[in-house]
Write an enzyme that holds these catalytic residues in place. Sequence first.
Site, mmCIF file in Angstrom:
data_model
loop_
_atom_site.group_PDB
_atom_site.id
_atom_site.type_symbol
_atom_site.label_atom_id
_atom_site.label_comp_id
_atom_site.label_asym_id
_atom_site.label_seq_id
_atom_site.Cartn_x
_atom_site.Cartn_y
_atom_site.Cartn_z
ATOM 1 C CG ASP A 46 64.984 -45.743 9.831
ATOM 2 O OD1 ASP A 46 65.169 -46.004 8.432
ATOM 3 O OD2 ASP A 46 65.293 -44.437 9.802
ATOM 4 C CD GLU A 60 71.705 -45.435 11.217
ATOM 5 O OE1 GLU A 60 70.292 -45.466 10.590
ATOM 6 O OE2 GLU A 60 72.541 -44.942 10.231
ATOM 7 C CD GLU A 80 61.186 -43.795 6.721
ATOM 8 O OE1 GLU A 80 60.418 -42.819 7.168
ATOM 9 O OE2 GLU A 80 61.389 -44.321 5.612
ATOM 10 C CG HIS A 138 63.948 -40.873 -0.483
ATOM 11 N ND1 HIS A 138 65.274 -39.765 0.010
ATOM 12 C CD2 HIS A 138 63.826 -41.546 0.307
ATOM 13 C CE1 HIS A 138 65.456 -40.518 1.243
ATOM 14 N NE2 HIS A 138 64.713 -41.653 1.358
ATOM 15 N NE ARG A 190 56.165 -44.357 2.550
ATOM 16 C CZ ARG A 190 55.323 -45.085 1.727
ATOM 17 N NH1 ARG A 190 54.194 -44.870 1.603
ATOM 18 N NH2 ARG A 190 56.023 -46.020 1.198
ATOM 19 C CG HIS A 207 63.490 -42.293 -4.958
ATOM 20 N ND1 HIS A 207 62.594 -42.818 -5.029
ATOM 21 C CD2 HIS A 207 64.243 -42.653 -4.155
ATOM 22 C CE1 HIS A 207 62.446 -43.875 -4.152
ATOM 23 N NE2 HIS A 207 63.545 -43.480 -3.476
HETATM 24 N N1 UDP Z 1 72.817 -42.856 -2.811
HETATM 25 C C1 UDP Z 1 73.205 -43.478 -3.844
HETATM 26 N N2 UDP Z 1 72.817 -43.006 -5.079
HETATM 27 C C2 UDP Z 1 71.788 -41.878 -5.176
HETATM 28 C C3 UDP Z 1 71.257 -41.392 -4.154
HETATM 29 C C4 UDP Z 1 71.833 -41.833 -3.083
HETATM 30 O O1 UDP Z 1 74.123 -44.282 -4.037
HETATM 31 O O2 UDP Z 1 71.715 -41.487 -6.545
HETATM 32 C C5 UDP Z 1 73.037 -43.437 -1.607
HETATM 33 C C6 UDP Z 1 73.784 -42.309 -0.524
HETATM 34 O O3 UDP Z 1 74.854 -42.113 -0.781
HETATM 35 C C7 UDP Z 1 73.095 -42.969 0.722
HETATM 36 C C8 UDP Z 1 72.145 -43.680 0.461
HETATM 37 O O4 UDP Z 1 72.100 -43.841 -0.789
HETATM 38 O O5 UDP Z 1 74.167 -43.992 1.349
HETATM 39 C C9 UDP Z 1 70.820 -42.970 0.918
HETATM 40 O O6 UDP Z 1 69.674 -43.628 0.602
HETATM 41 P P1 UDP Z 1 68.114 -43.085 0.872
HETATM 42 O O7 UDP Z 1 68.225 -41.582 0.614
HETATM 43 O O8 UDP Z 1 67.266 -43.867 -0.134
HETATM 44 O O9 UDP Z 1 67.828 -43.547 2.376
HETATM 45 P P2 UDP Z 1 68.177 -42.994 3.614
HETATM 46 O O10 UDP Z 1 69.607 -43.008 3.918
HETATM 47 O O11 UDP Z 1 67.250 -41.620 4.052
HETATM 48 O O12 UDP Z 1 67.264 -43.736 4.784
#
Ligand code: UDP
Length: 388
Positions: A102, A124, A138, A216, A218, A249
């Site tokens: 998304d 997904e 998203e 993180h 928004r 972040h």
């Molecule tokens: N992640 C990582 N290192 C970190 C924090 C998160 O590798 O320090 C990984 C986490 O395991 C997951 C992904 O980043 O697979 C999630 O990314 P984010 O939270 O940015 O995006 P969302 O999943 O909310 O779209």
Amino acid sequence: MIEPVSDMTIWFVLGTRPEAVKLAPVILSCKKTSFLKPLVIYTSQHQEMGHRFLELFGLQAHYTLPPPPAGRSLCALTTHILAMLDNQFKKGVPDCTIVQGDTTSALCGSLVSFYHRVPVAHVEAGLRTFAPFHPFPEEMNRTIISRIAHLHFAPTPVAFTNLLREGIDRHTIDITGNTVVDALDLITRQGGSFEDKTLREEWEGDFDQAVTVTVHRRESWGGGVRRVALALQELTGRFTRTRFFFSVHPNPAIRREIEDILRDVEGIVLLEPLGYRDFIQLLSRSSLVISDSGGVQEEAPSLGVPVVITREHTERPEVIDAGWGILAGTNSKKIVEAASGYLEGRSEVGHKTMLFGDGRASERIMYRMAEYFGFSDRLQSPPPPPWP
Ligand code: UDP
């Protein structure tokens, strides 16, 4: 079905960390065939992060688009990625585009493909909160992508039902499991110790249990992040033998709010964003995770770790229903209460189940792509469904 002529080129349009994690297993599966030719178009939405994540899986981008201007608004980000992708597509189009989830990159990838009459497959697909601003942007991105996509890879039965309710033709939807489970399998097999120096040193310290933290989203900027930080401050006072490992972040606005409150708090370890292998190791060794991340909500229960979700809505109700998570929002009191419940053993944790699949989602996606292009006779039978 399209008549097979020769190799089919598939462009994977991606630009962020979670897309790299969740598409890497699909790219690897396609690479194993002799007839699907996967190429990665990196939009640079996250400038460096996604590249590092691809490398971990032995992959790299074939085309890296110029990064968006700094301090960009959502509109500036979207128009920049649209224009850069359009330039790329003008040089020659693939047989199909695959996008994941998304993000703005996924939205732009599907829209530009549509404008160039290229079919889109969505990995997904079908996650919904049904609240247009949660998460922002998203929820709207993924809803629009569902209108554009030709093939929908729903990770769970809940996502499948959401798509049916929106009138998507059931013959274009496959329930595959989430490819994050495939990624977890690949990464945990790599083993190894912590690479991040601060994490390595702090892990040697004297404490009884660890909690991983990320924030993180928004919609939590300006207020929400601060309340999560205040909750953590209180938790460190209650749980003096617990160490809270906070992956901060890189966004400067988020970073400032967190550092202002937590910089010198005993029990808090502020970390730079971790590589995926480090992060997954940390998560798997933790008693709890406090997070607003989508991916972490899937990874935590898959690794047997409960999660306090610092969001008002979740598109992953499976986590709550199975007892692996509590939706606490960004209310400090609720976060402290939910986290304390888990850390004191008062809140029940679910049984370890395959909430998000069996690690074969990418095989199912590859099989369906082969079928779509008329190559299924070159493959053995597809994997069985993830759930009976
Ligand atoms: N992640 C990582 N290192 C970190 C924090 C998160 O590798 O320090 C990984 C986490 O395991 C997951 C992904 O980043 O697979 C999630 O990314 P984010 O939270 O940015 O995006 P969302 O999943 O909310 O779209």
